[in-house]
Structure formats: structure tokens, C-alpha cells
Motif scaffolding. Structure first.
Motif, PDB file in Angstrom:
ATOM      1  N   ALA A  34      -4.803  -2.132  -4.029  1.00  0.00           N
ATOM      2  CA  ALA A  34      -4.230  -1.435  -2.795  1.00  0.00           C
ATOM      3  C   ALA A  34      -3.973   0.047  -3.124  1.00  0.00           C
ATOM      4  O   ALA A  34      -4.282   0.634  -1.964  1.00  0.00           O
ATOM      5  N   ALA A  35      -3.868   0.867  -4.197  1.00  0.00           N
ATOM      6  CA  ALA A  35      -3.863   1.969  -4.333  1.00  0.00           C
ATOM      7  C   ALA A  35      -5.240   2.755  -3.799  1.00  0.00           C
ATOM      8  O   ALA A  35      -5.171   3.654  -3.388  1.00  0.00           O
ATOM      9  N   ARG A  36      -6.255   1.989  -4.141  1.00  0.00           N
ATOM     10  CA  ARG A  36      -7.376   2.735  -3.772  1.00  0.00           C
ATOM     11  C   ARG A  36      -7.687   2.623  -2.200  1.00  0.00           C
ATOM     12  O   ARG A  36      -7.981   3.723  -1.482  1.00  0.00           O
ATOM     13  N   VAL A  37      -7.055   1.561  -1.622  1.00  0.00           N
ATOM     14  CA  VAL A  37      -7.300   1.554   0.034  1.00  0.00           C
ATOM     15  C   VAL A  37      -6.402   2.386   0.642  1.00  0.00           C
ATOM     16  O   VAL A  37      -6.839   3.091   1.571  1.00  0.00           O
ATOM     17  N   ARG A  49      -5.613   7.576   3.509  1.00  0.00           N
ATOM     18  CA  ARG A  49      -4.978   8.794   3.655  1.00  0.00           C
ATOM     19  C   ARG A  49      -5.881   9.995   4.161  1.00  0.00           C
ATOM     20  O   ARG A  49      -5.559  10.759   4.800  1.00  0.00           O
ATOM     21  N   HIS A  50      -7.156   9.643   4.011  1.00  0.00           N
ATOM     22  CA  HIS A  50      -8.252  10.522   4.515  1.00  0.00           C
ATOM     23  C   HIS A  50      -8.746   9.961   5.780  1.00  0.00           C
ATOM     24  O   HIS A  50      -9.813  10.736   6.207  1.00  0.00           O
ATOM     25  N   ARG A  87      -7.124   9.263  11.892  1.00  0.00           N
ATOM     26  CA  ARG A  87      -7.222   8.646  13.291  1.00  0.00           C
ATOM     27  C   ARG A  87      -6.839   6.826  12.844  1.00  0.00           C
ATOM     28  O   ARG A  87      -6.027   6.560  13.957  1.00  0.00           O
ATOM     29  N   SER A  88      -7.194   6.403  11.918  1.00  0.00           N
ATOM     30  CA  SER A  88      -7.069   4.920  11.821  1.00  0.00           C
ATOM     31  C   SER A  88      -5.265   4.727  11.416  1.00  0.00           C
ATOM     32  O   SER A  88      -4.425   3.793  11.942  1.00  0.00           O
ATOM     33  N   ILE A  89      -4.538   5.964  10.684  1.00  0.00           N
ATOM     34  CA  ILE A  89      -3.296   5.785  10.517  1.00  0.00           C
ATOM     35  C   ILE A  89      -2.568   5.847  11.957  1.00  0.00           C
ATOM     36  O   ILE A  89      -1.470   5.206  12.179  1.00  0.00           O
ATOM     37  N   ALA A  90      -3.180   6.757  12.711  1.00  0.00           N
ATOM     38  CA  ALA A  90      -2.296   7.180  14.139  1.00  0.00           C
ATOM     39  C   ALA A  90      -2.471   5.819  14.791  1.00  0.00           C
ATOM     40  O   ALA A  90      -1.610   5.293  15.709  1.00  0.00           O
TER      41      ALA A  90
END
Length: 245
Positions: A10-13, A18-19, A22-25
Motif C-alpha cells: 500500500a505504501a509503495r502504491v 504521489r508522483h 493527474r490521477s489524484i485530481a
């Protein structure tokens, strides 16, 4: 399943996401923007927004998480990352659970933002508790995550992953009771709708919309949605291939 390996996955994903702003938005903002658009589409008829807004508060996060999760997981498979990870002492259940935890944390934020926007900015009129509305929205987002992880095992490209949306999401959208009551449908279609998880997601939202207290139907609906999410995650772990096709 090993909890340490699950949390490490989970931490790796999350570090990778975080980089990828666009996916986070897309995950966090698109459901909010869709609700905002919907509210002002029905600007002259706020009662219509009240009638369908709660249902779509659950449907929008489900669709968004389905798309993001299926594409992100498939990208890891086609790049060979999954094959390298599974060559290590990492079980399939550890991997699937790690992805579910990572995307589930984002689903919590997404559901909280969308619920807060609908209730306190767009004025969605809900009789029940806002916390119950948030609970159903979160379960819907987790269900979308589980479905995305599952279908990614059957896609060979990101384009194919997107093609699963008409097959997996659209029929549920048409049969969930959003457009007409399910008992008004043709009997065969009503029977199909009774086994689709999105139907119970919409029913759960409608229970919060119309009842001040927790009802037996609401408990049934959230348990079914939660159980479907767990079942699909289990199927995702079972169908995960150790080698990239």
C-alpha cells in the motif's frame, strides 16, 4: 496474508500515486465537479437534484475508482512490475489487499469531499445522518476499487480496461433504480437488478435520503455492498496471474 507485506505494498502504491497528480485530481475532484455540474443543470428544479443527487453521490465515486484502479493495476502488469513483485515472497492476497488499502484511503478522502460538497455547499436535502451518507459513498468507492482490481486481470491493455466499463458499469447504472423504480422494470430485468451491487448502493442512499433513523433495509444494503466488495477482491486475488501475458 501478511499484514506487513500488505502495508508495504500500500505504501509503495501511494508513493507512486504521489508522483501522478493527474490521477489524484481525477479521483478526488471529478466526482465533486460532476455533482456541481448536476446541481446547476437542475438549477430551476432543485427538487430533482434532491431526488437523484444522493444516488449519484455514490455512483460517481464508484465509476471513478473503477477506472483509476483498473488502469493503474494494468499499467503495473504490462510494465512487468507485478511479475517482479510476485517473484518475491509476496502472496497474491498481500498484493490485492495492499492495492485495496492504498486506493481505499483515497476513496475515504474522495467520499468525504463529495459528501461535504453535496450537503453543505450544494444544499442536498437529506433527512438522515450525513455520516450514514458518507458511509454508503465510501462503500461504493471501495466497491469500484474492487471491481477495477478484478477486471484488470482480464485486460491486455489500458484501452481494453476502459472497454470493460460498458460491460461492468453501464448495465448496473441502467438497472440500479436511478431512472425508474426497479419494481417497474420488466420482471427479468428486475431479477437481474436484484443481484447487482449498485442497486443496493442506490437503495442505501435512498434510505438515508428518506429516513431519519437507521432502518433494517439500510443495514441490509450496506452489508450487501460491503460483502460484494470483499467477494470481488477475493476473486481478484484468485485470478491474479503471476506472469505477464
Amino acid at each position: 496474508m501478511n499484514s506487513a507485506r500488505t502495508l508495504a505494498t500500500a505504501a509503495r502504491v501511494l508513493r507512486q500515486l504521489r508522483h501522478d497528480p493527474r490521477s489524484i485530481a481525477l479521483m478526488l475532484l471529478v466526482p465533486c465537479l460532476m455533482l456541481l455540474l448536476l446541481r446547476y443543470v437542475f438549477d430551476g428544479s432543485p427538487g430533482t437534484f434532491d431526488a437523484i443527487g444522493a444516488s449519484l453521490l455514490g455512483i460517481f465515486p464508484l465509476i471513478t475508482m473503477f477506472l483509476i484502479t483498473s488502469i493503474a493495476t494494468l499499467r503495473e502488469r504490462t510494465s512487468g512490475t507485478l511479475e517482479r513483485l510476485l517473484a518475491m515472497p509476496l502472496g497474491k492476497a498481500d498484493l490485492i489487499a495492499g492495492y485495496a488499502v492504498a486506493f481505499g484511503l483515497l476513496a475515504v478522502i474522495q467520499s468525504a469531499l463529495a459528501t461535504g460538497l453535496a450537503l453543505w455547499f450544494l444544499g442536498l436535502d437529506v433527512i438522515g445522518s450525513a455520516w450514514l451518507l458518507l458511509l454508503v459513498a465510501l462503500l461504493d468507492a471501495l466497491l469500484g476499487t474492487a471491481l477495477g482490481l478484478f477486471v484488470s486481470a482480464f485486460a491486455a491493455s489500458e484501452f481494453q480496461a476502459v472497454q470493460f466499463m460498458p460491460a461492468v458499469i453501464f448495465p448496473q447504472l441502467l438497472l440500479c433504480g436511478l431512472f425508474t423504480a426497479r419494481d417497474n422494470m420488466q420482471p427479468v430485468l428486475e431479477g437481474i437488478s436484484n443481484v447487482l451491487p449498485m442497486s443496493y448502493a442506490v437503495d442505501g442512499m435512498n434510505e438515508v435520503l428518506h429516513h431519519t433513523d437507521v432502518t433494517a433495509d439500510f443495514i441490509r444494503d450496506v452489508l450487501i455492498v460491503g460483502a460484494c466488495a470483499l467477494l470481488v477482491l477475493s476473486l481478484g486475488a484468485a485470478t491474479l496471474r503471476r506472469r505477464t501475458a
